[in-house]
Write a protein that holds these residues in place. Structure first.
Motif, PDB file in Angstrom:
ATOM      1  N   ILE A 507     -33.125   0.108 -62.059  1.00 16.88           N
ATOM      2  CA  ILE A 507     -33.501  -1.387 -62.058  1.00 16.88           C
ATOM      3  C   ILE A 507     -32.481  -2.157 -62.097  1.00 16.88           C
ATOM      4  CG2 ILE A 507     -34.356  -2.838 -63.739  1.00 16.88           C
ATOM      5  CD1 ILE A 507     -36.265  -0.485 -64.816  1.00 16.88           C
ATOM      6  N   THR A 508     -32.288  -3.188 -61.318  1.00 21.56           N
ATOM      7  CA  THR A 508     -31.325  -4.182 -61.199  1.00 21.56           C
ATOM      8  C   THR A 508     -31.695  -5.432 -61.943  1.00 21.56           C
ATOM      9  OG1 THR A 508     -30.707  -3.547 -58.887  1.00 21.56           O
ATOM     10  CG2 THR A 508     -30.109  -5.725 -59.622  1.00 21.56           C
ATOM     11  N   ILE A 509     -30.883  -5.951 -62.870  1.00 19.03           N
ATOM     12  CA  ILE A 509     -31.066  -6.923 -63.609  1.00 19.03           C
ATOM     13  C   ILE A 509     -30.143  -8.060 -63.191  1.00 19.03           C
ATOM     14  CG2 ILE A 509     -31.048  -7.893 -66.156  1.00 19.03           C
ATOM     15  CD1 ILE A 509     -31.698  -5.350 -67.174  1.00 19.03           C
ATOM     16  N   ALA A 623     -26.276  -7.035 -62.392  1.00 24.84           N
ATOM     17  CA  ALA A 623     -25.855  -7.498 -61.120  1.00 24.84           C
ATOM     18  C   ALA A 623     -25.417  -8.950 -61.159  1.00 24.84           C
ATOM     19  CB  ALA A 623     -27.121  -7.669 -59.939  1.00 24.84           C
ATOM     20  N   PRO A 624     -24.778  -9.498 -60.318  1.00 27.88           N
ATOM     21  CA  PRO A 624     -24.318 -10.825 -60.333  1.00 27.88           C
ATOM     22  C   PRO A 624     -25.583 -11.836 -60.088  1.00 27.88           C
ATOM     23  CG  PRO A 624     -23.095  -9.643 -58.511  1.00 27.88           C
ATOM     24  CD  PRO A 624     -24.253  -8.729 -58.850  1.00 27.88           C
ATOM     25  N   PRO A 625     -25.294 -12.977 -60.397  1.00 28.13           N
ATOM     26  CA  PRO A 625     -26.551 -14.100 -60.184  1.00 28.13           C
ATOM     27  C   PRO A 625     -26.968 -14.013 -58.811  1.00 28.13           C
ATOM     28  CG  PRO A 625     -24.869 -15.142 -61.522  1.00 28.13           C
ATOM     29  CD  PRO A 625     -24.291 -13.754 -60.862  1.00 28.13           C
ATOM     30  N   ILE A 626     -28.032 -14.577 -58.491  1.00 29.80           N
ATOM     31  CA  ILE A 626     -28.629 -14.568 -57.218  1.00 29.80           C
ATOM     32  C   ILE A 626     -28.153 -15.508 -56.356  1.00 29.80           C
ATOM     33  CG2 ILE A 626     -30.899 -14.542 -55.788  1.00 29.80           C
ATOM     34  CD1 ILE A 626     -32.376 -13.473 -58.158  1.00 29.80           C
ATOM     35  N   SER A 627     -27.733 -16.739 -57.117  1.00 30.58           N
ATOM     36  CA  SER A 627     -27.162 -17.967 -56.248  1.00 30.58           C
ATOM     37  C   SER A 627     -25.912 -17.707 -55.912  1.00 30.58           C
ATOM     38  CB  SER A 627     -27.581 -19.004 -57.019  1.00 30.58           C
ATOM     39  OG  SER A 627     -27.004 -19.293 -58.243  1.00 30.58           O
ATOM     40  N   ALA A 630     -24.803 -12.366 -52.198  1.00 30.63           N
ATOM     41  CA  ALA A 630     -25.907 -11.708 -51.654  1.00 30.63           C
ATOM     42  C   ALA A 630     -25.645 -10.172 -52.499  1.00 30.63           C
ATOM     43  CB  ALA A 630     -25.643 -11.367 -50.192  1.00 30.63           C
ATOM     44  N   ASP A 631     -24.818 -10.297 -53.503  1.00 34.73           N
ATOM     45  CA  ASP A 631     -24.695  -8.797 -54.220  1.00 34.73           C
ATOM     46  C   ASP A 631     -26.069  -8.528 -54.907  1.00 34.73           C
ATOM     47  OD1 ASP A 631     -22.262  -9.790 -53.466  1.00 34.73           O
ATOM     48  OD2 ASP A 631     -21.237  -8.944 -55.388  1.00 34.73           O
ATOM     49  N   ALA A 632     -26.615  -9.451 -55.344  1.00 39.49           N
ATOM     50  CA  ALA A 632     -27.795  -9.130 -56.172  1.00 39.49           C
ATOM     51  C   ALA A 632     -28.942  -8.752 -55.348  1.00 39.49           C
ATOM     52  CB  ALA A 632     -28.179 -10.308 -57.260  1.00 39.49           C
ATOM     53  N   GLN A 633     -29.183  -9.380 -53.932  1.00 33.96           N
ATOM     54  CA  GLN A 633     -30.121  -8.898 -53.294  1.00 33.96           C
ATOM     55  C   GLN A 633     -29.932  -7.794 -52.557  1.00 33.96           C
ATOM     56  OE1 GLN A 633     -28.782 -12.020 -53.716  1.00 33.96           O
ATOM     57  NE2 GLN A 633     -29.743 -13.607 -52.522  1.00 33.96           N
ATOM     58  N   ILE A 634     -28.514  -7.458 -52.534  1.00 32.77           N
ATOM     59  CA  ILE A 634     -28.267  -5.968 -51.913  1.00 32.77           C
ATOM     60  C   ILE A 634     -28.650  -5.028 -52.961  1.00 32.77           C
ATOM     61  CG2 ILE A 634     -26.444  -4.457 -51.168  1.00 32.77           C
ATOM     62  CD1 ILE A 634     -25.109  -6.920 -50.069  1.00 32.77           C
ATOM     63  N   LEU A 635     -28.225  -5.170 -54.155  1.00 37.65           N
ATOM     64  CA  LEU A 635     -28.649  -4.185 -55.043  1.00 37.65           C
ATOM     65  C   LEU A 635     -29.875  -4.094 -55.405  1.00 37.65           C
ATOM     66  CD1 LEU A 635     -25.835  -4.985 -57.418  1.00 37.65           C
ATOM     67  CD2 LEU A 635     -25.688  -3.086 -56.189  1.00 37.65           C
ATOM     68  N   GLY A 636     -30.813  -4.989 -55.386  1.00 33.88           N
ATOM     69  CA  GLY A 636     -32.177  -5.098 -55.570  1.00 33.88           C
ATOM     70  C   GLY A 636     -32.847  -4.583 -54.301  1.00 33.88           C
ATOM     71  N   ARG A 637     -32.371  -4.247 -53.035  1.00 34.46           N
ATOM     72  CA  ARG A 637     -33.028  -3.520 -52.304  1.00 34.46           C
ATOM     73  C   ARG A 637     -32.613  -2.055 -52.417  1.00 34.46           C
ATOM     74  NH1 ARG A 637     -34.178  -5.949 -47.473  1.00 34.46           N
ATOM     75  NH2 ARG A 637     -34.709  -3.658 -46.661  1.00 34.46           N
ATOM     76  N   MET A 638     -31.494  -1.765 -52.951  1.00 34.16           N
ATOM     77  CA  MET A 638     -31.183  -0.414 -53.213  1.00 34.16           C
ATOM     78  C   MET A 638     -31.838   0.176 -54.533  1.00 34.16           C
ATOM     79  SD  MET A 638     -27.034  -0.386 -52.912  1.00 34.16           S
ATOM     80  CE  MET A 638     -26.226  -0.821 -51.128  1.00 34.16           C
ATOM     81  N   LEU A 663     -35.090 -14.283 -52.790  1.00 33.79           N
ATOM     82  CA  LEU A 663     -35.867 -12.824 -53.068  1.00 33.79           C
ATOM     83  C   LEU A 663     -36.859 -12.492 -52.115  1.00 33.79           C
ATOM     84  CD1 LEU A 663     -36.400 -13.180 -56.926  1.00 33.79           C
ATOM     85  CD2 LEU A 663     -34.696 -12.110 -55.492  1.00 33.79           C
ATOM     86  N   ILE A 664     -37.780 -13.603 -51.534  1.00 38.96           N
ATOM     87  CA  ILE A 664     -38.655 -13.148 -50.574  1.00 38.96           C
ATOM     88  C   ILE A 664     -38.060 -13.019 -49.285  1.00 38.96           C
ATOM     89  CG2 ILE A 664     -40.704 -14.300 -49.315  1.00 38.96           C
ATOM     90  CD1 ILE A 664     -41.230 -16.150 -51.534  1.00 38.96           C
ATOM     91  N   GLN A 665     -37.167 -13.630 -48.808  1.00 37.11           N
ATOM     92  CA  GLN A 665     -36.366 -13.113 -47.681  1.00 37.11           C
ATOM     93  C   GLN A 665     -35.676 -11.648 -47.467  1.00 37.11           C
ATOM     94  OE1 GLN A 665     -33.185 -16.255 -46.845  1.00 37.11           O
ATOM     95  NE2 GLN A 665     -34.803 -17.684 -46.217  1.00 37.11           N
ATOM     96  N   ALA A 666     -35.211 -11.456 -48.757  1.00 40.71           N
ATOM     97  CA  ALA A 666     -34.510 -10.059 -49.103  1.00 40.71           C
ATOM     98  C   ALA A 666     -35.526  -8.958 -49.216  1.00 40.71           C
ATOM     99  CB  ALA A 666     -33.399 -10.423 -50.188  1.00 40.71           C
ATOM    100  N   GLU A 667     -36.699  -9.456 -49.420  1.00 39.03           N
ATOM    101  CA  GLU A 667     -37.761  -8.376 -49.772  1.00 39.03           C
ATOM    102  C   GLU A 667     -37.585  -7.490 -50.668  1.00 39.03           C
ATOM    103  OE1 GLU A 667     -38.767  -6.487 -46.039  1.00 39.03           O
ATOM    104  OE2 GLU A 667     -39.365  -8.165 -44.838  1.00 39.03           O
ATOM    105  N   VAL A 668     -37.179  -8.271 -51.804  1.00 44.78           N
ATOM    106  CA  VAL A 668     -36.644  -7.440 -53.207  1.00 44.78           C
ATOM    107  C   VAL A 668     -38.068  -7.294 -53.963  1.00 44.78           C
ATOM    108  CG1 VAL A 668     -35.443  -7.740 -55.303  1.00 44.78           C
ATOM    109  CG2 VAL A 668     -34.617  -8.340 -53.246  1.00 44.78           C
TER     110      VAL A 668
END
Length: 706
Positions: A507-509, A623-627, A630-638, A663-668
């Motif tokens: 779980i990514t927070i 994870a780092p903040p989403i804004s 892109a670290d958070a989106q990458i970790l969210g996908r993993m 989040l929608i674009q990264a499909e998290v």
């Protein structure tokens, strides 16, 4: 009531600008004006109007209340204000509208009184203004009354000749009607006509009886001596005339001779022809004689020889027959005349009601026009008298006297105005600031952008010292507090979402921006999961601004995630992980912070997560903040899912919209939201207060038992 509490919360939140506005408004609108305020004096006067009903002297008067309402408007007119300014020689730059506005004009309900009052700092000026205003209006009212009366007189003067002409036309129309229909007295005529008709009916009955009697006698004579009426008349004349008798005798003798000679001599004998000519001459003389005496002038030619009947009895019968015939003709003519006369009278009787109705209409019109003319003449005379005696509608006027005591304390009034104005302005400013604030302050705003489940609502426990919590790790330091229970509830929700088809092991927070408390929430969730027997690894993946070092003081061993990803000094997972308590290990960020996106997005990171999953039941990635990147989106996908932390007062609607789009674009796969520090939610605030109070009471009871 609910809206009232909402306004109170807004003011409490915006108390600083609201207080500043309140102080400024109160100072300038209340305090400063109260220091400079001078006492005001009120001068009052009264106008009492007539209460009588409208008459010809006041033709334009309306109902009392409506009339006085018009007077109130007229008193406050700019024209009257200018007249007062001229009479009192007030400054020319003074606005008449302002002067009339300061004049108070009151008409108490259901009274015929108008009260005038004026407030000014100079009592004598206020008195002069009121008294001058009253004098001018009394004169104006009188002038208006005179003008109205003169206008009415002019109107009546024009109407009288026109009304007189109309009266004469109506009288002429009535006269022509009577002449054309031969009417003197319709009622008397109707009575006499009925009597005449009755008399005519009697006469007709009598004539009809006489006619029937004469016809019966004539019929009897016709049976004895058949002859028509013309024949009877002719026979009587012939038998009584010696000339006719002589001619007829000669004609009969010649006819006898002719018949004898025909037998003896034949039809063509000259002597016979001579006798026939003589006969024709005698007959011609007889006919001429009869025509001269008008016996056969109007009837078919009659053979006189046939009706010549010498003898006295026959003559008597013929004379009586002729008399009867003449009597019958006379009676029939009289009967016809009577029937014609009675028909005329009946026709007259039939039209008399219509004539009477038309006459009454014309008579009523004549009477109405006559009354109208008389009223116009009388009113004109009354108006001429009223012009010289007009006094206006005002019965009396009570002038103002110079006031001795001030009317109002303007200082107190200004202070009250400043206080109320300050409250209103401060509240308005607070409300406008709240409306213009795009910050996220309630759950409804979040629901507008995110439909993800709400897994928890964590209060601001550390800053507000809720439940006497004094550290960032209440699950470890205050395990029995309601805040700790809330973290355990979040972990319990993970168990409900963890299935064989969709495991929830990594779980990514993350959060939208920095300082929303994601690292603190990650640490407490990891503690709560370890507390229920799960083997948990907390990975600090925010390589730019790691926050776990501040939370877990004096625990960092120098190695971390960045060292493992770069394989520095052949670092191993077991060497980099720090065990902080049973079932809970932490992998800090490490010392190398160069190119975080490349490290996080590398295949080594994906390999590391797969290896760690073999050793741990639950992996929490801070994870780092989403804004930020892109670290958070990458970790969210993993990971198997992402948990988004939202803190009140840190983000606005535009940031929230941007986070949703990222989040929608990264499909998290976002498994839920955690709200942090949302104290503006009343229900949430009272929930924590009540739960905390219950928790403290329970702990106190346990201590007392011990």
């Amino acid at each position: 009531m609910e809206e009232f509490f909402i306004y109170l919360k807004i003011i409490r939140k915006r108390w600083l600008p609201a207080s500043l506005v309140f102080v400024l408004v109160f100072f300038f609108l209340g305090y400063d004006r109260s220091r400079k305020a001078a006492p005001l004096y009120r001068a009052s006067g009264t106008l009492i109007f007539e209460t009588t009903s409208p008459n010809i002297a006041d033709p334009f008067a309306l109902g009392s209340q409506t009339k006085l309402s018009n007077d109130v408007v007229l008193i406050k007119s700019d024209t009257l204000a200018k007249k007062v300014m001229t009479d009192l020689q007030l400054p020319l730059d003074l606005d008449p509208k302002k002067l009339s506005t300061n004049l108070m004009v009151i008409n108490p309900e259901k009274t015929d009184v108008i009260e005038l009052s004026f407030i000014a700092e100079d009592p004598e000026l206020a008195t002069e203004i009121v008294n001058t205003w009253i004098k001018n209006y009394v004169q104006l009212d009188k002038d208006q009354k005179v003008a109205q009366t003169r206008e009415l007189a002019s109107f009546l003067e024009k109407q009288i000749p026109e009304s007189q002409k109309e009266l004469e036309k109506t009288a002429e129309k009535l006269k022509n009607f009577k002449q054309n229909n031969r009417i003197l007295d319709i009622t008397a005529e109707a009575g006499s006509t009925i009597q005449i008709i009755s008399g005519l009916d009697s006469q007709i009955a009598e004539v009809e009886a006489q006619l029937a009697s004469q016809k019966s006698r004539r019929d009897s004579l016709q049976k004895i001596f058949p002859v028509d009426s013309q024949g009877g008349i002719t026979s009587t004349f012939v038998n009584e005339s010696p000339i006719v008798a002589s001619l007829i005798k000669e004609i009969q003798e010649i006819k006898t001779v002719i018949e004898q000679e025909k037998i003896r001599l034949g039809n063509e004998h000259p002597q016979l022809i001579s006798l026939e000519k003589k006969r024709d001459v005698l007959e011609e003389q007889l006919q001429k004689y009869l025509q001269n005496v008008n016996i056969q002038g109007n009837s078919p030619q009659t053979n006189v020889e046939d009706i010549y009947q010498p003898g006295s009895n026959q003559n008597i019968l013929l004379a009586e027959y002729a008399n009867l015939d003449r009597e019958i003709a006379s009676l029939e003519a009289r009967l016809k005349s009577l029937n014609q006369l009675i028909d005329n009278y009946r026709e007259r009787v039939d039209i008399l009601p219509n004539l009477e109705f038309e006459q009454e209409q014309l008579q009523r019109e004549l009477n109405a026009r006559s009354d109208l003319l008389q009223n116009l003449i009388k009113n004109y005379q009354d108006v001429q008298i009223a012009i010289n005696n007009t006094q206006g509608n005002i019965r009396s006027a009570e002038f103002a006297s110079v006031p001795k005591e001030p009317t109002t304390n303007r200082a107190l009034t200004y202070l009250i105005q400043g206080f109320l104005g300050g409250i209103l302005a401060g509240s308005l400013v607070a409300y406008l600031l709240e409306k213009s604030d795009q910050g996220i302050n309630n759950i409804k705003q979040i629901r507008y952008y995110f439909s993800y489940p709400l897994l928890g609502n964590i209060p601001d426990f550390y800053r507000r010292k809720i439940d006497n919590i004094t550290s960032d790790l209440p699950v470890k330091d205050n395990p029995s507090s309601p805040v700790s229970e809330n973290f355990r509830a979040i972990v319990a929700s993970f168990n409900f979402m963890d299935t064989e088809e969709k495991p929830l092991k990594v779980i990514t927070i993350s959060s939208t921006v920095a300082k929303e408390g994601k690292s603190t929430i990650s640490a407490n969730i990891a503690l709560a999961a370890a507390g229920i027997g799960k083997k948990v690894l907390l990975i600090e993946a925010d390589l730019r601004q790691p926050g776990q070092k501040k939370i877990w003081k004096n625990i960092d061993n120098g190695l971390g995630l960045s060292n493992l990803l770069q394989k520095e000094n052949n670092a191993l997972i077991s060497d980099s992980v720090v065990s902080v308590m049973d079932n809970l290990d932490i992998l800090f960020a490490g010392n190398n912070q160069s190119n975080p996106v490349a490290l996080i997005g590398s295949s080594q990171m994906l390999y590391l997560i797969e290896e760690i999953k073999k050793e741990y039941d639950l992996i929490i990635i801070d994870a780092p903040p989403i804004s930020v990147a892109a670290d958070a989106q990458i970790l969210g996908r993993m990971s198997d899912g992402m948990l988004v932390v939202i803190r009140q007062g840190k983000i606005n609607t535009s940031m929230l919209a941007g986070t949703k789009e990222s989040l929608i674009q990264a499909e998290v796969n976002v498994v839920g939201l955690v709200l942090n520090g949302f104290t503006a939610d009343t229900d949430n605030y009272y929930y924590y207060s009540n739960y905390s109070h219950y928790h403290n009471q329970t702990n106190q009871k346990l201590k007392n038992k011990k």
